[in-house]
Write an enzyme that holds these catalytic residues in place. Sequence first.
Site, PDB file in Angstrom:
ATOM      1  CG  ASP A  27      12.312  35.664  19.145  1.00  0.00           C
ATOM      2  OD1 ASP A  27      12.340  36.813  18.660  1.00  0.00           O
ATOM      3  OD2 ASP A  27      11.261  35.059  19.414  1.00  0.00           O
ATOM      4  CE  LYS A  72      18.650  36.845  13.374  1.00  0.00           C
ATOM      5  NZ  LYS A  72      17.885  35.975  14.306  1.00  0.00           N
TER       6      LYS A  72
HETATM    7  P1  GDP Z   1      16.383  38.438  16.558  1.00  0.00           P
HETATM    8  O1  GDP Z   1      15.137  37.760  16.105  1.00  0.00           O
HETATM    9  O2  GDP Z   1      17.550  37.485  16.565  1.00  0.00           O
HETATM   10  O3  GDP Z   1      16.672  39.707  15.847  1.00  0.00           O
HETATM   11  O4  GDP Z   1      16.158  38.807  18.137  1.00  0.00           O
HETATM   12  P2  GDP Z   1      15.769  40.200  18.788  1.00  0.00           P
HETATM   13  O5  GDP Z   1      16.935  41.115  18.804  1.00  0.00           O
HETATM   14  O6  GDP Z   1      14.519  40.704  18.181  1.00  0.00           O
HETATM   15  O7  GDP Z   1      15.517  39.736  20.289  1.00  0.00           O
HETATM   16  C1  GDP Z   1      14.487  38.817  20.606  1.00  0.00           C
HETATM   17  C2  GDP Z   1      14.025  39.045  22.034  1.00  0.00           C
HETATM   18  O8  GDP Z   1      15.076  38.772  22.933  1.00  0.00           O
HETATM   19  C3  GDP Z   1      13.617  40.491  22.302  1.00  0.00           C
HETATM   20  O9  GDP Z   1      12.490  40.506  23.129  1.00  0.00           O
HETATM   21  C4  GDP Z   1      14.813  41.079  23.021  1.00  0.00           C
HETATM   22  O10 GDP Z   1      14.480  42.141  23.876  1.00  0.00           O
HETATM   23  C5  GDP Z   1      15.332  39.879  23.778  1.00  0.00           C
HETATM   24  N1  GDP Z   1      16.768  39.968  24.045  1.00  0.00           N
HETATM   25  C6  GDP Z   1      17.759  40.253  23.159  1.00  0.00           C
HETATM   26  N2  GDP Z   1      18.944  40.251  23.766  1.00  0.00           N
HETATM   27  C7  GDP Z   1      18.724  39.972  25.051  1.00  0.00           C
HETATM   28  C8  GDP Z   1      19.579  39.838  26.205  1.00  0.00           C
HETATM   29  O11 GDP Z   1      20.787  39.981  26.141  1.00  0.00           O
HETATM   30  N3  GDP Z   1      18.968  39.520  27.378  1.00  0.00           N
HETATM   31  C9  GDP Z   1      17.632  39.359  27.496  1.00  0.00           C
HETATM   32  N4  GDP Z   1      17.141  39.085  28.695  1.00  0.00           N
HETATM   33  N5  GDP Z   1      16.805  39.468  26.449  1.00  0.00           N
HETATM   34  C10 GDP Z   1      17.342  39.783  25.238  1.00  0.00           C
HETATM   35 MG    MG Z   2      15.715  40.553  14.213  1.00  0.00          MG
END
Ligand code: GDP
Ligand code: MG
Length: 393
Positions: free
Chosen positions: A21, A24
């Site tokens: 989350d 990435k």
């Molecule tokens: P991963 O698990 O690392 O792949 O994370 P995700 O890309 O799925 O992002 C997790 C959550 O964080 C999602 O709901 C995204 O929309 C949110 N998110 C990602 N980047 C940002 C950002 O720069 N700002 C905000 N406010 N939310 C973000």
């Molecule tokens: Mg992911």
Amino acid sequence: LKSTENTEKKHVNIGTIGHVDHGKTTLSSAITKYLSEKGLAKYTTYEDIDRAPEEIKRGITINASHIDYSTETRHYAHTDCPGHADYIKNMICGTSQLDGVVLVVAGTDGQMPQTREHLLLARQLGINHVVVYINKADLVDDEVLELVELEIRELLVDFGFDGNSAPIIWGSALLALKGNTSHYGEESIKRLLNALDSYIPVPTRNLSAPFLLPVESALTVPGRGTVIIGTLTQGVVNKGDAAELTGCDVLIKTIISDLQIFKKSYTQCFAGDHLGALVRNVRPETVFRGMVLSKPGAVKMHNHFKARMYLLSKGEGGRSRAIKSCYIQQLFSRTWNAVCRIDVCDSGMILPGDEGVVILTLQKKMIMMPGQQFTIRENNVTVATGIVTELLP
Ligand code: GDP
Ligand code: MG
């Protein structure tokens, strides 16, 4: 625009790592969106990346998305995994070695357990270049980003990376994905790509290292002697060079009296060449797969190694029961196999579908290097796969 196979651009393998989350997948998608506007990538949506296809590698199911894009100077293959377990599996069992990684850290959280675990694994696998993207800059003040940056630099140093000079970019992957052109929006993607282009080196054939030729086969040329066949993995070798043939508990000193590629004789061969080396005073029956022909002293045989090993789950064709220390099976690596004892560190046990740190003890001393992959088979069925992380005395 898809492949740049025909262009002059250098190819680099990278991937995102970091806590769940932290952004990435959002960042991966934002990169393709930004570059698609320049005709350098195909825009891949968040949903398309997150719906990672199941890949079967050696009977192991790994969920991973591979996207590719170009900058002005390079072509990148980029891996993003949906879950923590997939990262671990992809790093231990995957086939393409990463040249560098993008560590994504949410400014709202700072470092978290998976941040540390992925960095540790990257270190163990010999990945040297980490570019950091401090994400979610839209949600916190700059003072907080500054603190997170300090903390991450310290963390990088703790794990043996160059925390002082590693590029750290502040931004918001979500803003960039929405097409926001501000400093933390698309501009942060531009800064990230510049950092990747300048900080992560293009993998090169290592010509300055001592020469190394893992034995694929050997044959006798009547009247001339024994020819050892294989691909030179590093270095430069000359006709007339002194060499050592090591592995399987033996060390034979020799001289390379000729080098041949496709029946043509050469005075010098380079890393990447598939060649035959005519060696003096070596009987063909003393040459085995698993041995290495090298510059004298360049490699040393060992029979103790530390490794990270993943045990296949029953559904992946693996065992139904856990393994404990003193587990003895056949280990397969490169072109050879040998009897190996496996001792489990830490918890003393690995469950099917899980991974852990193990000590490998081979019956005979062999040449294995950090980063070298292996599999363990029981009755010709692959039950585990892993990667060497350390040579032990
Ligand atoms: P991963 O698990 O690392 O792949 O994370 P995700 O890309 O799925 O992002 C997790 C959550 O964080 C999602 O709901 C995204 O929309 C949110 N998110 C990602 N980047 C940002 C950002 O720069 N700002 C905000 N406010 N939310 C973000
Ligand atoms: Mg992911």
